[in-house]
Motif scaffolding. Structure first.
Motif, PDB file in Angstrom:
ATOM      1  N   HIS A 270       1.970   0.797   6.168  1.00 24.65           N
ATOM      2  CA  HIS A 270       0.577   0.753   6.628  1.00 24.65           C
ATOM      3  C   HIS A 270       0.033   2.174   6.805  1.00 24.65           C
ATOM      4  CE1 HIS A 270       1.469  -3.457   7.957  1.00 24.65           C
ATOM      5  NE2 HIS A 270       0.177  -3.637   7.738  1.00 24.65           N
ATOM      6  N   CYS A 273      -0.373   4.254   3.575  1.00 27.70           N
ATOM      7  CA  CYS A 273      -1.568   3.821   2.837  1.00 27.70           C
ATOM      8  C   CYS A 273      -2.826   4.399   3.471  1.00 27.70           C
ATOM      9  CB  CYS A 273      -1.645   2.300   2.808  1.00 27.70           C
ATOM     10  SG  CYS A 273      -0.429   1.532   1.706  1.00 27.70           S
ATOM     11  N   PRO A 301      -1.178  -3.566   4.159  1.00 30.99           N
ATOM     12  CA  PRO A 301      -1.341  -2.188   3.672  1.00 30.99           C
ATOM     13  C   PRO A 301      -2.525  -2.002   2.734  1.00 30.99           C
ATOM     14  CG  PRO A 301       0.990  -2.745   3.746  1.00 30.99           C
ATOM     15  CD  PRO A 301       0.248  -4.001   4.083  1.00 30.99           C
TER      16      PRO A 301
END
Length: 438
Positions: A270, A273, A301
């Motif tokens: 997460h 990204c 994500p």
């Protein structure tokens, strides 16, 4: 002279006769000593310190707070401190000044004359903290060899290893560890280990050093972040992407887990990204990161990269979207594509990769309205190819690609490189960029 002396205040923790202070002020020795410290003038320092009358200056404390606030002052003869009206004082000592400026010869002179290596005015940082923060390894070694505590804690709750935050501080970190710095020492507030700090600041050589000294690779801090999470969560400037990728490689090679969640149930994927670090995203996915894990907000994500794509075009966010899709990421609900287009239109490659994951698109006037005129002007060819789909179906070539991708879902990156196909077609199957949609 009085006007010049008012630029700083001076105190001595031990008591001595007030007439000595008066003599020092009158002769200008305090000012000369201060100026010699600032420029590394060892000759002047020796001349003043070797005068028995002014030997106290070795451990003098200077208050360099806001000059404007020093409109009145008084002597306290117990501590002989020059008080300012400011509540917060910026206190420093000769050791601090020479250590942070890298004046090793002057620092050595002070230490030879008995300067207190543990002096931390106002409960602040020691001279060793200053040397490490300023990346002055020779000064750090001098202080350590004269008994400085490698694990001294500043008023901010940091040990010297915690302030080694620049690539140039590597040798300082090495010296600290050789003199017994705690590799698992925690900062007071964040509970960071030195490995957290090195990972957060993208320092691969520090990370490698700490791992060789036995740093725990999955220790969590106050925010429940492991060093890998700290590396992925910290903002990555475009010129730092390679450094952070190397940090993550080292941590994963040392056994770091890709799945630990922070307080908001975000994984390192997460966070990577959100920072649009394509190499780190690819690395995490290749090591088993869950491409569709949801955080507390119900976001995968893919949501994180689409939110920042237009702000991080220099990071090549399209590569992040491509990797996520090739590893089986969920796609955006088709009805929300105009909203996504509005947020991502400044990165047409990101839009291209995302839309090429759909076999059919219902392009409407809302799509056209989502793209500002200035963006349309800058990327006219791409958006004209996109808007033409309102009148034209997707090509058979694209439909064949979508069918193959559906068939190989979850195995794309294992199977496609092994297929007896030209590289151009393999890249096409993996959503490489062409600059238009068809």
């Amino acid at each position: 002279m009085d006007r010049q002396l008012s630029k700083f205040a001076f105190c001595k923790p031990k008591s001595y006769r007030s007439d000595v202070i008066a003599t020092a002020q009158a002769s200008g020795c305090v000012l000369q000593f201060w100026n010699a410290l600032l420029v590394g003038d060892g000759v002047t320092l020796i001349r003043i310190m070797d005068d028995e009358e002014f030997s106290f200056l070795v451990d003098s404390v200077y208050d360099t707070g806001n000059i404007e606030e020093w409109k009145s002052f008084r002597f306290n003869y117990r501590g002989l401190r020059l008080w300012s009206l400011s509540y917060e004082q910026e206190l420093t000592t000769p050791l601090h000044i020479t250590a942070c400026r890298g004046f090793a010869d002057c620092l050595r002179l002070l230490l030879q004359r008995g300067a207190d290596v543990e002096l931390a005015p106002g409960g602040g940082s020691t001279a060793l903290h200053e040397a490490c923060e300023s990346c002055q390894p020779e000064c750090a070694k001098l202080l350590l060899s004269h008994g400085a505590n490698a694990n001294a804690v500043s008023e901010d709750g940091l040990m010297p290893l915690h302030v080694c935050t620049l690539p140039e501080s590597l040798e300082c970190a090495r010296q600290l560890l050789q003199y017994g710095a705690a590799i698992m020492g925690r900062s007071v507030d964040e509970e960071d280990t030195p490995l957290h700090v090195a990972a957060r600041h993208g320092l691969p050589e520090h990370v490698d050093l700490y791992l060789r000294y036995g740093a725990a690779v999955d220790r969590r801090n106050e925010e429940e972040l492991t060093p890998l999470g700290a590396a992925c969560a910290h903002p990555h400037e475009a010129h730092e992407l390679t450094r952070y990728h190397r940090v993550c490689q080292l941590l994963l090679a040392a056994g770091a887990r890709v799945g630990p969640l922070d307080r908001d149930k975000r994984t390192p994927l997460h966070m990577a990204c959100k920072q649009a670090n394509a190499d780190v995203v690819e690395l995490l996915l290749a090591n088993g990161a869950g491409v569709n894990d949801m955080d507390y907000g119900g976001e995968a994500p893919m949501h994180n990269i689409l939110k920042v794509a237009c702000y991080k075009t220099a990071h090549q966010p399209e590569r992040v979207v491509q990797s996520l899709l090739n590893y089986g990421s969920i796609r955006v609900w088709p009805g929300a594509l105009p909203v996504v287009l509005k947020h991502c239109c400044g990165s047409p490659r990101t839009v291209e990769v995302l839309l090429n994951a759909y076999s059919r698109l219902k392009v409407t006037d809302a799509w056209v309205e989502a793209v500002p005129l200035e963006v349309l002007k800058d990327h006219r060819d791409f958006y004209e190819s996109l808007f033409s789909l309102a009148r034209t179906p997707r090509s058979l070539q694209h439909l064949a690609r979508c069918r193959v991708r559906v068939y190989l879902e979850g195995r794309l990156l294992r199977v496609v490189p092994k297929l007896p196909l030209p590289t151009l077609i393999q890249n096409y199957l993996l959503l490489n960029f062409t600059g238009f949609v068809h």
